[in-house]
Scaffold this motif. Structure first.
Motif, short mmCIF file in Angstrom:
data_model
loop_
_atom_site.label_atom_id
_atom_site.label_comp_id
_atom_site.label_asym_id
_atom_site.label_seq_id
_atom_site.Cartn_x
_atom_site.Cartn_y
_atom_site.Cartn_z
N ARG B 136 0.82 -1.20 0.00
CA ARG B 136 0.00 0.00 0.00
C ARG B 136 0.87 1.26 0.00
N LYS B 149 -7.73 2.90 6.48
CA LYS B 149 -8.27 1.62 6.97
C LYS B 149 -8.70 0.71 5.82
N ILE B 151 -7.82 -2.67 3.52
CA ILE B 151 -7.03 -3.90 3.49
C ILE B 151 -6.79 -4.27 2.04
N ILE B 169 -12.22 -3.28 1.50
CA ILE B 169 -11.52 -4.55 1.71
C ILE B 169 -11.38 -5.24 0.37
#
Lengths: 289, 245
Positions: B136, B149, B151, B169
């Motif tokens: 990331r 936040k 993933i 996510i």
């Protein structure tokens, strides 16, 4: 209460495992420190004992003339690597068992941010670094040994090298084969909840490549999961059959090689006959027109 | 998490063999330059701590020395590659669209050059054993907008023309590719994933897809070129279609 809820038998979406970084992740530094300490300590002791035996140091910054020490160099490097591995695995297995005693893993549906969620994170992060380390080592069967130290029961003669496997609530029987790029999840994110359920894979199963096994699936002895398919939550795959689909919906019988060859021959003959007949028909049709 | 070394999730940067042969020096220069800060760090560590009073401290700090060495290598790799990247972007700025797959086409040539420059840092960070400042982090350096936040460390995400919102996510082993090849054409299109979206394991997003807020894509599904997935809905299948209830 949430944790009394049983996990649902069917969910419309199969998502993934999602593990956030928490402050507990710093445990990796502790594991690294323990491994380094063990290596340095043993090497210094070895150097000292070598000096008392022979009269000169094993590790020195001066050029070495002794040919015995040059021959012993590669095994000493390999020995150091495996010493590092085993010290880290044993220490983190101890931390894992202590965490298990404090708050044992339970099955059910829990909210994200609950106590259960926190402790699964802690257990995952303790298992993370040793498993990474074994998968980076040159020997392929080491990671089965490390998985056994954590919450996974793996039988004899199992192939489980090239895929993601959760470190807890997974049972794998004897003689099973798992192929490349598989995911075996014992926990799953659904909206703001997390579903945890035990995965059971029986004896002599085959898990095909690019498959996802979601929590609660039970594979009976001799079941085969086909390529590119995934299972629903709590799905049971019957033994001695091939299961295919996204999610699994079709079953095929297992054939011997000779049977399948005979079938293929029959199909080919039928195809050729059909083509022949078709040509004649078309010719006739052409004449009629 | 627990991935074998073959599935570490470095972002896809394929390079045309005809172009790689010519510009291999660029790649080697970045690798050699990124090792210089590491050797400087080691030099100062040994010079300052290899003394008779400090032997114990030298050995106690050795594991952390390796830890810092990995991160110094990463940061220096990112620094030098982003320097070269800005130079290449100044010479020819990246564009979306449909191009020809020949060396004479300037867009195709410069896309390959950007990939050559980015390859080393993306590789070295994806093979990092520690979970901090991973994939990331590098993608953010190369112009991919990723929200908080989120993933997405276990997925193969392209390093250009991707925007990802907050609390997204992205599943294990799923791929997000913003480039496609169809016959002699080369396609570059932006992929947008808005806030709170959820993408399952082993999905494939093809160039031009737009995933709106709070949408869910089930595992093992792929989207077509220029697909739009609407808000608060569930999609699944090959290619992804609305799930009927």
């Amino acid at each position: 209460m949430e944790n009394q809820n049983d996990p649902p038998s069917e969910v419309d979406v199969i998502s993934t495992s999602g593990v956030f970084k928490t402050p507990f992740t710093l445990i990796i530094l502790l594991q690294l420190f323990i491994g380094g300490l063990v290596i340095v300590g043993t090497n210094l002791l070895w150097n000292h004992s070598y000096f008392t035996l022979t009269g000169h140091y094993y590790f020195s910054f001066e050029p070495i003339d002794d040919w015995v020490r040059w021959i012993l160099l590669p095994p000493s490097i390999y020995g150091n690597i495996f010493l590092f591995w085993i010290s880290i695995v044993l220490s983190s297995a101890l931390i894992y068992k202590i965490l298990n005693k404090i708050y044992p893993p339970r099955e059910g549906v829990f909210k994200r941010g609950s106590k259960e969620w926190k402790y699964t994170h802690r257990r995952f992060w303790t298992a993370f670094f040793p498993i990474w380390l074994t998968r980076a080592l040159p020997l392929p069967w080491m990671d089965i040994a490390t998985y056994r130290f954590f919450g996974v029961h793996i039988g004899k003669n199992v192939v489980a090298y090239e895929g993601y496997i959760d470190p807890e609530l997974v049972d794998i029987g004897n003689f099973t084969m798992t192929s490349l790029n598989i995911c075996i999840f014992s926990h799953l994110i659904y909206q703001d909840k997390i579903i945890i359920k035990r995965v059971k894979i029986g004896n002599a199963c085959v898990v095909g490549p690019h498959t996802v096994i979601s929590p609660g699936t039970v594979m009976q002895d001799g079941a085969i999961l086909g390529v590119n398919s995934y299972t629903n939550i709590g799905q049971e795959l019957k033994g001695d059959l091939i299961h295919v689909g996204t999610p699994v919906s079709m079953t095929l019988p297992i054939q011997s090689l000779e049977e399948s060859q005979e079938k293929a021959k029959k199909i080919r003959e039928e195809m050729s006959d059909n083509q022949h007949e078709g040509k004649i028909e078309s010719k006739n049709g052409g004449k009629r027109e | 998490m627990f991935q074998p070394a073959s599935l570490k999730g470095d972002s896809p940067t394929p390079i045309d063999e005809r172009i790689r042969r010519k510009y291999l020096i660029l790649y080697l220069v970045i690798i050699i330059l990124s090792f210089i800060p590491c050797s400087l760090f080691e030099y100062f560590y040994i010079i300052s701590l290899w003394k008779e009073q400090f032997y114990i401290i030298f050995f106690l700090l050795l594991p952390f020395n390796i830890f810092f060495l990995i991160y110094i290598l990463q940061l220096s790799a990112i620094l030098f590659s982003s320097l070269f990247l800005t130079l290449i972007k100044i010479i020819y700025s990246p564009k979306e669209g449909i191009f020809r797959r020949t060396i004479e086409d300037k867009d195709y040539l410069y896309w390959n050059l950007r990939n050559i420059v980015k390859k080393w840092p993306l590789f070295i960070i994806a093979s990092n054993p520690f979970p901090w400042l991973k994939n990331r982090f590098t993608l953010r350096f190369f112009g991919v907008k990723i929200g908080k936040k989120c993933i997405c460390d276990n997925a193969w995400i392209s390093s250009e023309f991707v925007t990802i919102g907050k609390n997204v996510i992205i599943g294990m082993n799923s791929t997000i590719i913003t480039f496609g090849i169809e016959k002699d054409n080369f396609i570059l299109k932006r992929i947008i994933i808005e806030d709170d979206a959820l993408i399952g394991a082993k999905c494939v997003l093809l160039p031009g897809t737009l995933i709106k807020r709070n949408t869910k894509l089930s595992a093992h599904s792929y989207t077509n070129y220029d697909d739009v997935l609407e808000e608060n809905l569930i999609y699944a299948g090959h290619p992804a279609k609305l799930l009927e209830k």
